[in-house]
Scaffold this motif. Structure first.
Motif, short mmCIF file in Angstrom:
data_model
loop_
_atom_site.label_atom_id
_atom_site.label_comp_id
_atom_site.label_asym_id
_atom_site.label_seq_id
_atom_site.Cartn_x
_atom_site.Cartn_y
_atom_site.Cartn_z
N ILE A 1 28.27 -23.77 37.12
CA ILE A 1 26.93 -24.10 36.59
C ILE A 1 26.30 -25.11 37.54
O ILE A 1 26.67 -26.29 37.57
N GLY A 2 25.36 -24.64 38.35
CA GLY A 2 24.67 -25.53 39.28
C GLY A 2 23.50 -26.20 38.60
O GLY A 2 22.67 -25.53 37.98
N VAL A 3 23.45 -27.53 38.67
CA VAL A 3 22.40 -28.29 37.98
C VAL A 3 21.54 -29.02 39.00
O VAL A 3 22.05 -29.73 39.86
N VAL A 4 20.22 -28.83 38.88
CA VAL A 4 19.26 -29.56 39.71
C VAL A 4 18.38 -30.36 38.77
O VAL A 4 17.64 -29.81 37.96
N LEU A 5 18.47 -31.69 38.87
CA LEU A 5 17.76 -32.57 37.95
C LEU A 5 16.44 -33.05 38.54
O LEU A 5 16.23 -33.00 39.76
N GLN A 6 15.58 -33.53 37.67
CA GLN A 6 14.31 -34.09 38.12
C GLN A 6 14.54 -35.37 38.92
O GLN A 6 13.95 -35.57 39.99
N ASP A 7 15.39 -36.24 38.39
CA ASP A 7 15.70 -37.50 39.07
C ASP A 7 16.95 -37.28 39.92
O ASP A 7 18.07 -37.36 39.43
N VAL A 8 16.74 -36.99 41.20
CA VAL A 8 17.86 -36.66 42.09
C VAL A 8 18.58 -37.94 42.51
O VAL A 8 17.95 -38.91 42.93
N PHE A 9 19.89 -37.95 42.37
CA PHE A 9 20.68 -39.10 42.80
C PHE A 9 21.41 -38.75 44.08
O PHE A 9 22.16 -37.78 44.14
N GLY B 1 13.17 -19.74 44.02
CA GLY B 1 13.27 -18.29 44.00
C GLY B 1 14.53 -17.80 44.68
O GLY B 1 15.22 -16.90 44.19
N LYS B 2 14.87 -18.42 45.81
CA LYS B 2 16.09 -18.03 46.54
C LYS B 2 17.34 -18.46 45.77
O LYS B 2 18.34 -17.75 45.75
N LEU B 3 17.25 -19.63 45.14
CA LEU B 3 18.40 -20.14 44.41
C LEU B 3 18.71 -19.30 43.17
O LEU B 3 19.86 -19.08 42.81
N MET B 4 17.65 -18.81 42.51
CA MET B 4 17.81 -18.07 41.26
C MET B 4 18.18 -16.60 41.49
O MET B 4 18.63 -15.94 40.55
N LYS B 5 18.00 -16.13 42.70
CA LYS B 5 18.22 -14.71 42.97
C LYS B 5 19.67 -14.32 42.66
O LYS B 5 20.63 -14.87 43.20
N VAL C 1 25.44 -24.51 47.70
CA VAL C 1 26.71 -24.37 48.43
C VAL C 1 27.88 -24.13 47.48
O VAL C 1 28.93 -23.63 47.88
N GLN C 2 27.71 -24.46 46.20
CA GLN C 2 28.77 -24.21 45.22
C GLN C 2 28.77 -22.75 44.77
O GLN C 2 29.70 -22.31 44.11
N ASP C 3 27.68 -22.02 45.10
CA ASP C 3 27.54 -20.62 44.72
C ASP C 3 27.77 -20.41 43.22
O ASP C 3 28.60 -19.59 42.81
N PRO C 4 27.02 -21.13 42.37
CA PRO C 4 27.23 -21.01 40.93
C PRO C 4 26.64 -19.71 40.40
O PRO C 4 25.70 -19.16 40.97
#
Length: 586
Positions: free
Chosen positions: A422-430, A526-530, A498-501
């Motif tokens: 499960i790849g997670v991209v948050l609004q507040d990037v740390f 778009g590329k990430l969700m493909k 890179v985790q290929d979730p």
């Protein structure tokens, strides 16, 4: 009582046994240390006895040849004492450092396993104090704690025994000031214990204030509060200064008082001994030996107060560390399901969730996302959207209902395997204060540099990274301070890719960037969700109009769901929100 100020018992055997469990891997060296301390205590009375013998049986008889022999013997004893003292100091320090290293590693591993709810309720400064200050205190327990106390007590017993064996009258006179010494030591111990607690509390307050205000420095400067915050810090720092000065005062009073009491004992021995020498009832060597005995006797008493306080602080620190190590605030990872690949199907069935008791954040949430589909969540702030994605990754555990991935309950998956898919991209990037490469791979050796560069090219940030000094080895500094919001966001996309979730979660991923950067991010999305199942949370409805299913959440409940066109026709919450954003007039 406040956790930062409680004193704890000196001999809390349960805690001492737990502390010994940390020593167990090094028990050979620990017992060697105990033996060395005992040996040092046994050697201590030998020197005065040698002095006594030399004066009475060698110097008094004018035997020059034996004087040389006695001198060599005394030098030999001094050398042995020096070796024992070196071994004691080095071994206690060695043992302390190895033990606190092990404890600190265990503690940090435990912190890594704690659920997010624990961090929601625990100040960061307290965890830093546990990992650094409290652990460091334990090093003193080994150098000045239980074993040293035992050595001091043994020395006291041996010295008293030798004194009475040598001359019981001089022994009684030497010990006549003991009640006064014990009383002053007890008063000092209580005062310094209270002082140490005050210092510890002041240090905790300083740590919390500095950590919090450095983290929020932009707010301080935006609102021009520098002078106000400086004054607050001055007040807290003054408390720290006062607490330390009080402890200095107690030491300044106690040690001169202890020296005076010791000097009184010496004076009484010399006065009485001189009278007995004149009457030929006591030898000069015996009186000299007793002057040395008094120093050997009073020095451990002076040290015991400090050692007891050191041990007591170690008990308190150990208690805090144990409570953290034994905390059950961690996500249970009993699952063993680790399929080679996931399809990416997600089912929420009658899910209820509350952060605290039954103050429900989510109420009876049910939805399904088929493999490869995109579902979007919209709703007001606080509606429960982010809670849904936190539950999917098991950052929190649900209260009721069931969450399934590919038809298998989420808690049956091995936790690390589930989260890697499960790849997670948050609004507040740390971003950590480290290189771009390490921020992307997070130290995962399974991710090659070639794979990282390939992912960066796919997202469209490879050229930007190559232009930085050092390229992928560029240090982004704390929280990625040297990069723009959009640049940090794009790097977070590479980190997820890179985790290929099989499942990708996007939480407000474009809400904080400008239009031009948003276009770059949308292309990256778009590329990430493909070919992946996507769960998207967004305030900007333009980013989710192509979603297979849009779910509207309000006050923890699903109030609407459907595709973009269906929801517009429904004329409900979503339609109103759409008109507000595009300023349509109905």
């Amino acid at each position: 009582m406040n956790e930062e100020t409680k004193s704890g018992r000196i001999f809390d055997w349960a805690i001492l046994r737990r502390l010994y469990s940390f020593v167990k891997p090094y028990q050979g060296r620990f017992y060697a240390l105990v033996g060395i301390i005992m040996l040092a205590a046994c050697i201590a009375p030998i020197q005065p006895l040698l002095i006594r013998y030399t004066i009475d049986n060698v110097i008094a008889t004018g035997d020059g040849s034996r004087l040389t022999v006695m001198l060599i013997i005394m030098i030999g004893v001094l050398v042995v004492q020096a070796i024992v003292q070196f071994s004691n100091t080095y071994l206690s320090g060695w043992l302390g450092q190895y033990v606190i290293r092990d404890i600190r590693v265990q503690l940090y591993r435990k912190i890594l396993q704690l659920r997010l709810k624990f961090f929601d309720n625990t100040p960061i400064g307290r965890l830093v104090t546990r990992s650094i200050s409290d652990v460091e205190t334990l090093a003193d327990v080994f150098s000045e704690g239980m074993a040293a106390i035992a050595g001091d007590i043994l020395q006291l017993v041996l010295v008293i025994a030798v004194m009475f064996y040598t001359d019981w009258r001089l022994a009684l006179i030497s010990l006549s000031t003991i009640p006064l010494m014990l009383f002053s030591t007890y008063v000092f111990k209580e005062k310094i214990k209270k002082s140490f607690n005050e210092v510890r509390t002041a240090v905790a307050n300083l740590n919390s204030f500095v950590q919090e205000h450095i983290t929020g420095m932009n707010i301080v400067q935006i609102f021009g509060s520098e002078k106000i915050e400086a004054e607050k810090f001055r007040a807290i720092n003054d408390e720290h200064r006062k607490a330390n000065i009080r402890s200095i005062l107690y030491y300044s009073v106690y040690y001169p008082v202890a020296d005076i009491i010791s000097a009184v004992a010496v004076g009484m021995v010399v006065w009485y001994g001189a009278r007995q020498i004149i009457q030929a009832d006591v030898s000069f060597g015996t009186v000299t030996a007793f002057v040395m005995f008094i120093n050997l006797f009073f020095r451990p008493i002076r040290m015991l107060a400090d050692r007891f306080n050191t041990l007591q602080m170690g008990i308190v620190s150990t208690d805090r560390i144990i409570k953290l190590l034994d905390s059950d605030e961690f996500t249970v990872n009993n699952g063993t399901h680790k399929p080679a690949t996931l399809r990416g199907e997600v089912d929420f069935e009658n899910v209820w969730f509350a952060y605290n008791n039954e103050d429900w954040v989510l109420r009876d949430i049910s939805f399904r996302v088929n493999a490869g589909e995109t579902v979007a969540f919209v709703g007001a702030t606080g509606a429960g959207k982010s809670s849904i994605i936190n539950l999917l990754s098991r950052f929190y555990d649900i209260n009721k209902g069931e969450i399934r991935v590919d038809g298998i309950p989420a808690d049956q998956y091995e936790l690390g395997h589930l989260r890697r898919n499960i790849g997670v991209v948050l609004q507040d990037v740390f971003l950590f204060s480290d290189t771009i490469e390490n921020n992307i791979t997070l130290g995962d050796k399974r991710i090659s540099r070639e794979k990282m560069i390939e992912a960066a090219k796919l997202v469209g940030v490879h050229d930007f990274i190559e232009r930085l000094p050092g390229g992928y080895d560029y240090n982004v500094m704390e929280r990625g301070a040297t990069l723009s919001v959009g640049q940090r966001q794009l790097i977070s996309f590479v980190r997820a890719m890179v985790q290929d979730p099989k499942i990708i979660v996007l939480d407000e991923a474009t809400s904080s960037v400008d239009t031009e950067t948003e276009e770059m991010i949308q292309d990256a999305i778009g590329k990430l969700m493909k070919g992946r199942t996507a769960i998207v949370i967004a305030h900007r409805l333009s980013t989710i109009q192509k979603a297979n299913n849009i779910i509207v959440v309000d006050k923890g409940r699903i109030v609407e769901q459907g595709n973009h066109e269906e929801l517009l026709q429904h004329e409900g919450f979503y339609a109103n929100l759409y008109r507000m954003q595009y300023k349509e007039v109905v």
